[in-house]
Write a protein that holds these residues in place. Structure first.
Motif, mmCIF file in Angstrom:
data_model
loop_
_atom_site.group_PDB
_atom_site.id
_atom_site.type_symbol
_atom_site.label_atom_id
_atom_site.label_comp_id
_atom_site.label_asym_id
_atom_site.label_seq_id
_atom_site.Cartn_x
_atom_site.Cartn_y
_atom_site.Cartn_z
ATOM 1 N N GLY A 1 17.468 104.261 32.169
ATOM 2 C CA GLY A 1 17.043 103.646 31.057
ATOM 3 C C GLY A 1 16.135 104.607 30.017
ATOM 4 O O GLY A 1 15.386 104.237 29.412
ATOM 5 N N THR A 2 16.212 106.090 30.365
ATOM 6 C CA THR A 2 15.583 106.967 29.732
ATOM 7 C C THR A 2 16.574 107.608 28.803
ATOM 8 O O THR A 2 17.699 108.239 29.110
ATOM 9 C CB THR A 2 15.033 108.118 30.617
ATOM 10 O OG1 THR A 2 14.305 107.428 31.503
ATOM 11 C CG2 THR A 2 14.087 109.018 29.763
ATOM 12 N N VAL A 3 16.395 107.724 27.222
ATOM 13 C CA VAL A 3 17.175 108.193 26.232
ATOM 14 C C VAL A 3 16.442 109.086 25.586
ATOM 15 O O VAL A 3 15.291 109.084 25.092
ATOM 16 C CB VAL A 3 17.516 107.015 25.471
ATOM 17 C CG1 VAL A 3 18.675 107.573 24.460
ATOM 18 C CG2 VAL A 3 18.016 105.873 25.992
ATOM 19 N N VAL B 1 11.629 99.790 30.176
ATOM 20 C CA VAL B 1 10.765 99.334 31.334
ATOM 21 C C VAL B 1 10.886 97.768 31.301
ATOM 22 O O VAL B 1 11.375 97.250 30.270
ATOM 23 C CB VAL B 1 8.972 99.674 30.936
ATOM 24 C CG1 VAL B 1 9.024 101.124 30.998
ATOM 25 C CG2 VAL B 1 8.870 99.090 29.576
ATOM 26 N N PRO B 2 10.331 97.091 32.300
ATOM 27 C CA PRO B 2 10.403 95.747 32.437
ATOM 28 C C PRO B 2 9.838 95.072 31.197
ATOM 29 O O PRO B 2 8.604 95.791 30.706
ATOM 30 C CB PRO B 2 9.762 95.253 33.592
ATOM 31 C CG PRO B 2 9.931 96.557 34.666
ATOM 32 C CD PRO B 2 9.952 97.623 33.507
ATOM 33 N N TRP C 1 18.011 102.064 16.996
ATOM 34 C CA TRP C 1 19.160 101.910 17.359
ATOM 35 C C TRP C 1 19.242 101.892 18.920
ATOM 36 O O TRP C 1 19.782 100.945 19.546
ATOM 37 C CB TRP C 1 19.858 103.011 17.059
ATOM 38 C CG TRP C 1 21.505 103.292 17.503
ATOM 39 C CD1 TRP C 1 22.432 102.394 17.127
ATOM 40 C CD2 TRP C 1 21.701 104.184 18.678
ATOM 41 N NE1 TRP C 1 23.652 102.789 18.428
ATOM 42 C CE2 TRP C 1 23.022 103.866 19.232
ATOM 43 C CE3 TRP C 1 20.805 105.160 19.561
ATOM 44 C CZ2 TRP C 1 23.709 104.501 20.336
ATOM 45 C CZ3 TRP C 1 21.549 105.654 20.454
ATOM 46 C CH2 TRP C 1 23.002 105.259 20.935
ATOM 47 N N VAL C 2 18.288 102.759 19.375
ATOM 48 C CA VAL C 2 18.007 102.938 21.027
ATOM 49 C C VAL C 2 17.396 101.361 21.416
ATOM 50 O O VAL C 2 17.949 100.599 22.546
ATOM 51 C CB VAL C 2 17.266 103.785 21.441
ATOM 52 C CG1 VAL C 2 17.016 103.587 22.745
ATOM 53 C CG2 VAL C 2 17.877 105.190 21.154
ATOM 54 N N GLY D 1 20.105 99.988 23.653
ATOM 55 C CA GLY D 1 19.957 100.526 24.894
ATOM 56 C C GLY D 1 20.352 101.938 24.830
ATOM 57 O O GLY D 1 20.281 102.412 25.895
ATOM 58 N N GLY D 2 20.723 102.433 23.821
ATOM 59 C CA GLY D 2 21.129 104.082 23.820
ATOM 60 C C GLY D 2 22.724 104.269 24.418
ATOM 61 O O GLY D 2 23.146 104.975 24.420
ATOM 62 N N HIS D 3 23.268 103.113 24.316
ATOM 63 C CA HIS D 3 24.737 103.027 24.535
ATOM 64 C C HIS D 3 25.812 102.785 23.692
ATOM 65 O O HIS D 3 25.778 101.998 22.906
ATOM 66 C CB HIS D 3 24.929 102.145 25.876
ATOM 67 C CG HIS D 3 24.066 102.536 27.185
ATOM 68 N ND1 HIS D 3 24.178 103.535 27.568
ATOM 69 C CD2 HIS D 3 23.096 101.669 27.531
ATOM 70 C CE1 HIS D 3 23.217 103.602 28.600
ATOM 71 N NE2 HIS D 3 22.639 102.422 28.506
#
Length: 242
Positions: free
Chosen positions: A96-98, A110-111, A235-236, A240-242
């Protein structure tokens, strides 16, 4: 384990180089203890207090890319307190790091946090001559003492002033996606990496305008320009950056 130690050592050496290109002075020395900053986050690498970050959405923390570069680092965050000895500890979400393009900035998932995120500034906030506020839990001592031995337990702040990108003092610190600041009431340094620079918008709200990338510890520091990354950040958060 050996490869992890080597990678960790290499990045620490790189960060130390960025933060020590001039005779050092203490981080935010001469600044003040902050009484505000609910969105401020202390970043730990393998259990050691190492960087600073900011909550920009309920599930997202923004910090410097060099603070969260490797997947095999155990990255944790302490949130909800201005004292790094208190608050809630959370871990980053796997994969989950972009990372931003053109700036030393990363968004880390993060949660979901029960923390009020900070808003994002606009380009009007980053002007030469403008004073912005830097926050961090960085070192409170100068060499020969190790910065790791004197990280602040409480969040500190200092006013710094934006200078021209072409200022020669900034040559080795700023990239195209950064802005440069000069020392004001203090200057951020080791342990403040990833920490926020804030300004007040027309409505009087404190908003995020920068993410600390590097400092010479005496005169100037560089921040990734959040106002240029505003669309990417949104956007991220949305995708989620995908």
């Amino acid at each position: 384990m050996l490869s992890k130690m080597r990678a960790y050592g290499a990045i620490c050496a790189f960060v130390a180089f960025l933060l020590a290109m001039a005779e050092p002075a203490s981080a935010i020395q001469g600044g003040t203890v902050s009484k505000h900053g609910p969105w401020a986050v202390r970043v730990y690498i393998d259990g050691e207090p190492s960087c600073t970050g900011t909550v920009v959405a309920p599930e997202w923390v923004i910090t410097a890319g060099h603070c969260v570069r490797y997947d095999n680092w155990d990255i944790t965050f302490r949130v909800g307190s201005l004292d790094q000895r208190h608050g809630k500890v959370v871990r980053r979400v796997e994969n989950g790091t972009v990372f931003a393009s053109g700036a030393d900035v990363a968004l880390v998932r993060v949660p979901r946090l029960d923390v009020q995120p900070i808003g994002l500034g606009t380009g009007a906030s980053v002007k030469v001559g403008r004073s912005v506020r830097s926050y961090g839990w960085g070192a409170t001592c100068a060499p020969p003492r190790s910065e790791g031995s004197c990280q602040s337990n409480v969040l500190k702040q200092a006013q710094v002033t934006i200078v021209k990108h072409a200022d020669k003092r900034c040559d080795l610190l700023v990239g195209t996606g950064d802005f440069c600041v000069q020392r004001g009431t203090g200057l951020p340094a080791g342990g403040d990496s990833g920490g926020p620079a804030t300004a007040f918008d027309k409505a009087g709200r404190e908003v995020l305008v920068g993410v600390l990338s590097a400092s010479d510890r005496t005169e100037v520091a560089s921040f990734g320009d959040v106002t240029r990354l505003r669309s990417w950040i949104k956007w991220v958060i949305r995708t989620g950056g995908h």
